[in-house]
Write an enzyme that holds these catalytic residues in place. Structure first.
Site: not given
Ligand code: CIR
Length: 253
Positions: A161, A248
């Protein structure tokens, strides 16, 4: 931007089955729960009222709530995750946010995850990534333009991201990885550049008068101290194993 609230979701027992590209070993539930609790305490200590949602075991990544919405003072935009296994998490968040904001929605064929969206004042950086496509980014740009935001799309190919690489320290300064440090859109900002081997630490989280950062990245910590920034370090080892970080784990507004 001052925040008064945050929404978090408890990690589910299934959390280690979430998506990850990190090769850091199996994630531990008890440790994840303890680290999540410390994170919630830090948000409360920064003055936020924290709404903690129940775990959603059908979605192992659902505690990464940042990805399913973008919340500004004016409205909440319900995202449309680019990761197929995460599609549906946003529907759990809709009624929660409807209690706080008018809603808008990212529509097909757009995809967008909140981890790709960094508002700084009335500017908003949107990463175009494997999770957020250009259609989704343009939809968000149009929605936010109606509220006076100027958006800049930044293609990001090398990481999950945008906010894996770029986060605000203040309205004038950012923490950024070398990969994005030279981007023209950041020309006006003072930059604190993380070392390549500390790239994970670029996911810092600004909450009112403090900056949360992951524990174990001494060179970034020292640079922040030298810049006069008060930091609180949190152990993020288990979220990191699942490709997640400080931003997140909450929606702030
Ligand atoms: C994913 O791959 O979507 C989750 N395991 C991790 C999401 C992390 N989100 C973020 O950095 N905003």
């Amino acid at each position: 931007m001052r925040f008064s609230r945050a929404i978090v979701r408890l990690p589910a027992e299934s959390f280690a089955q979430g998506l990850t590209r990190a090769a850091l070993g199996p994630a531990d539930l008890a440790r994840m729960r303890a680290q999540h609790a410390a994170y919630v305490d830090a948000l409360r200590a920064a003055g936020l009222e924290v709404q903690q949602l129940d775990a959603a075991p059908q979605y192992p990544d659902a505690h990464f709530v940042e990805d399913v919405a973008v919340v500004t003072p004016e409205l909440a935009v319900i995202a449309r995750p680019g990761a197929a296994p995460r599609r549906g998490e946003e529907l759990l968040m809709e009624p929660v946010l409807a209690a706080h904001r008018l809603l808008a929605r990212i529509q097909e064929p757009g995809t967008l995850e909140g981890g790709d969206v960094l508002p700084i004042g009335k500017r908003c950086f949107i990463g175009v990534t494997a999770r957020t496509n250009e259609a989704g980014a343009r939809q968000l740009e149009t929605i936010l333009a109606a509220h006076g935001y100027r958006c800049v799309l930044i293609p990001v190919a090398h990481t999950l991201h945008l906010k894996s690489d770029l986060n605000a320290v203040s309205d004038e300064s950012v923490v950024v990885t070398p990969a994005l440090a030279g981007h023209a859109a950041l020309a006006d900002y003072e930059k604190i550049v993380v070392q390549p081997d500390e790239a994970y630490a670029a996911n810092v989280l600004r909450v009112n008068d403090r900056l949360l950062m992951p524990h174990g990245f001494p060179r970034l910590r020292d640079k922040l101290h030298a810049a006069g920034v008060a930091v609180l370090e949190l152990d993020m080892s288990e979220a990191r194993k699942m490709d997640g970080g400080l931003t997140c784990l909450s929606l702030r507004f």
